[in-house]
Design an enzyme around this catalytic site. Structure first.
Site, PDB file in Angstrom:
ATOM      1  N   LYS A 218      42.938  43.725  38.947  1.00 30.54           N
ATOM      2  CA  LYS A 218      43.031  41.955  38.768  1.00 30.54           C
ATOM      3  C   LYS A 218      44.643  41.574  38.451  1.00 30.54           C
ATOM      4  O   LYS A 218      45.235  42.298  37.448  1.00 30.54           O
ATOM      5  CB  LYS A 218      42.352  42.254  36.741  1.00 30.54           C
ATOM      6  CG  LYS A 218      42.375  40.688  36.060  1.00 30.54           C
ATOM      7  CD  LYS A 218      41.886  40.373  35.150  1.00 30.54           C
ATOM      8  CE  LYS A 218      41.816  39.549  34.769  1.00 30.54           C
ATOM      9  NZ  LYS A 218      40.901  39.191  32.949  1.00 30.54           N
ATOM     10  N   GLU A 311      36.154  40.565  35.443  1.00 31.34           N
ATOM     11  CA  GLU A 311      37.512  39.133  34.540  1.00 31.34           C
ATOM     12  C   GLU A 311      37.447  40.253  32.836  1.00 31.34           C
ATOM     13  O   GLU A 311      38.411  40.553  32.861  1.00 31.34           O
ATOM     14  CB  GLU A 311      37.480  37.969  34.876  1.00 31.34           C
ATOM     15  CG  GLU A 311      37.657  37.678  36.205  1.00 31.34           C
ATOM     16  CD  GLU A 311      38.144  36.133  35.817  1.00 31.34           C
ATOM     17  OE1 GLU A 311      36.486  35.381  36.198  1.00 31.34           O
ATOM     18  OE2 GLU A 311      38.810  35.666  34.595  1.00 31.34           O
TER      19      GLU A 311
HETATM   20  C1  LIG Z   1      46.242  32.999  30.994  1.00 32.78           C
HETATM   21  C2  LIG Z   1      45.221  31.638  31.135  1.00 32.78           C
HETATM   22  O1  LIG Z   1      43.402  31.833  29.883  1.00 32.78           O
HETATM   23  C3  LIG Z   1      43.302  33.422  29.913  1.00 32.78           C
HETATM   24  C4  LIG Z   1      42.413  34.012  31.479  1.00 32.78           C
HETATM   25  C5  LIG Z   1      41.149  33.110  31.207  1.00 32.78           C
HETATM   26  C6  LIG Z   1      40.146  33.702  32.571  1.00 32.78           C
HETATM   27  O2  LIG Z   1      40.648  33.428  33.963  1.00 32.78           O
HETATM   28  O3  LIG Z   1      38.573  33.356  32.786  1.00 32.78           O
HETATM   29  C7  LIG Z   1      40.119  33.195  30.186  1.00 32.78           C
HETATM   30  C8  LIG Z   1      41.156  33.320  29.039  1.00 32.78           C
HETATM   31  C9  LIG Z   1      42.382  33.367  28.875  1.00 32.78           C
HETATM   32  O4  LIG Z   1      42.037  35.184  28.881  1.00 32.78           O
HETATM   33  C10 LIG Z   1      45.671  30.523  30.744  1.00 32.78           C
HETATM   34  O5  LIG Z   1      44.977  29.461  29.660  1.00 32.78           O
HETATM   35  O6  LIG Z   1      46.761  30.096  30.867  1.00 32.78           O
HETATM   36 MG   LIG Z   2      38.820  33.697  34.560  1.00 34.02          MG
END
Ligand SMILES: C=C(O[C@@H]1C=C(C(=O)O)C=C[C@H]1O)C(=O)O
Ligand SMILES: [Mg+2]
Length: 467
Positions: A218, A311
């Site tokens: 990832k 994820e």
């Molecule tokens: C990296 C970011 O968010 C992150 C990525 C996420 C995802 O890909 O689902 C969700 C929450 C955060 O941990 C961002 O908002 O810039």
């Molecule tokens: Mg995402």
């Protein structure tokens, strides 16, 4: 106004004559005051631009407004930067005298952040040092509905009880003079996305290819969008909209020189109070529904979507493995729940533990940053991929931002849903977790979803608060 049922300033200062004020000690004088709106206080100190910060935590029980610079802790990009920062505060701890009731969140609070990569900043991030914390001259704390002002001073041979008293009285008078601020309007003129969609698609496709053919599982990749306004961005307006509209979020601003870093992040990295630690696994994203039924359906789909669950799982696994050795007890639920924000929802697994004696907040930061919610899994491969492929400078974006006190209690969020503001220009950041079956267009839409709240707040949207 000073609450009259509290220890009088006079009585507090009398204690000073008994102190041994050698080695340039710092003093912190705490007074409980009548309620005052923290954003009004922030706005009042417009003449201290570049020396202000604001923080409110996601559950809304703690708000700070800091003004002025009494002390700074800065660590360059050394290999053990979290440990080095702890060494800096350790040097100060015995040298700060606190007068008044040290309720949690009052007294000497250092606020600041660490950079995402342990590297010196360049270009647009130049006003921000890599790893930097400030002890403000004046700190407003709102904690569980009580209001406090802590005045910090560095003493020298010239300091007398009389001039300390003058300084504190002056600070309290300033707070008394705070008026509701008048909201301005700024309008968004132009939005520039330095990365074209085609370039984004290539970036995501190359990440997916690498994930399918290497140990990389990832990687979190981010875009930067530049928005230009027809006048200077009024940070207090942006703060107002963010605090009103972004539920369950850490709202923060840090000003440095002409620039400011502002955001509303839902993601706690770690909080430590006594020996209790909280962290959070937040990864996996969808939008909120227009109706209750649609909202429930989207939540249900997210909770059952294999790509988003994947994820999420990398984050849970890594955080659990990282903090387990530092804790006597650790509680990590088996399944995620929904973390609802105003326009977005995430998969969320809360983490709670009891720190083993002798383990500090900085030890936890050191093992946690960056989690696979911001970097990737495995960490080294992901960081290498980001460094050589992502076309932006992250600076403090996606890195720990927050505060600690002299007992090393504190709280850090990861600085996402954020923007670097400079005059009339704002650079906004948004990233998303790329896994083996990521689709470039869906990930692009996800970053747009994450950019919208900040863009709206910057755009001076009407929210009924005209001061
Ligand atoms: C990296 C970011 O968010 C992150 C990525 C996420 C995802 O890909 O689902 C969700 C929450 C955060 O941990 C961002 O908002 O810039
Ligand atoms: Mg995402």
């Amino acid at each position: 106004m000073i609450k009259t049922d509290r220890v009088s300033l006079e009585a507090q200062l009398n204690q000073l004559s008994f102190l041994n004020l050698e080695n340039d000690p710092y003093i912190a004088i705490i007074q409980e005051i009548d309620p005052v709106d923290p954003i009004d206080v922030y706005a009042h100190y417009n003449h201290k631009k570049g020396e202000r910060f604001y923080w409110s935590n996601a559950n809304g029980d703690t708000t700070f407004v800091g003004v002025g610079v009494c002390d700074e802790l800065a660590v360059h990009a050394t290999p053990q930067r979290f440990e080095a920062m702890q060494a800096e505060i350790d040097k100060r701890r015995q040298r700060i005298h606190v007068l008044g009731d040290e309720v949690d969140g009052t007294g000497p609070i250092y606020f600041g952040g660490f950079s995402f990569f342990n590297q010196p900043h360049k270009e647009e991030w130049q006003s921000f040092q890599e790893n930097y914390f400030v002890l403000p001259k004046q700190l407003l704390t709102v904690k569980d509905g009580r209001y406090f002002v802590t005045c910090h001073m560095k003493l020298d041979e010239e300091s007398t009880v009389a001039n300390i008293k003058t300084f504190v009285e002056q600070q309290l008078r300033e707070i008394d003079a705070v008026q509701p601020f008048r909201k301005q309007q700024s309008h968004r003129d132009a939005i520039r996305d330095p990365l074209t969609y085609v370039e984004w698609e290539q970036l995501i496709e190359s990440a997916v290819a690498q994930i399918q053919s290497s140990p990389l599982d990832k990687v979190v990749l981010a875009r930067e969008v530049e928005a230009i306004f027809d006048e200077r961005i009024a940070l207090e307006d942006v703060l107002h909209v963010l605090t009103d509209n972004q539920q369950h979020s850490y709202v923060f601003v840090m000003e440095q020189g002409e620039d400011a870093f502002i955001g509303a992040s839902p993601e706690r990295l770690v909080s430590v109070e006594q020996n209790i630690i909280y962290s959070a696994c937040l990864a996996g994203t969808t939008s909120r529904g227009e109706t209750l039924d649609e909202d429930d359906l989207k939540a249900w789909q997210l909770l059952h979507d294999e790509k988003n669950l994947e994820e999420h799982r990398y984050v849970v696994k890594m955080i659990e493995q990282a903090v387990q050795p530092l804790c006597d007890n650790l509680d990590v639920p088996d399944d995620p729940v929904i973390y609802p924000l105003t326009t977005i929802q995430h998969l969320y697994t809360p983490v709670k533990g009891e720190l083993t004696k002798g383990v500090s907040l900085f030890d936890v930061l050191s093992v946690l940053h960056p989690t696979p919610a911001l970097g990737g899994e495995p960490r080294q491969e992901a960081m290498a991929f980001i460094e050589s492929n992502e076309p932006i400078e992250r600076g403090w974006y996606a890195a720990p931002i927050g505060w600690f006190d002299r007992h090393l209690n504190g709280e850090f969020a990861v600085a996402i849903r954020s923007s670097l503001v400079s005059g009339q220009t704002a650079r906004l950041f948004a990233g998303c977790g790329i896994v083996a079956d990521s689709d470039a267009e869906a990930e692009y839409d996800e970053t747009n979803l994450k950019l919208t709240p900040m863009l709206d707040a910057l755009g001076g949207q009407q929210d009924g608060h005209d001061g």
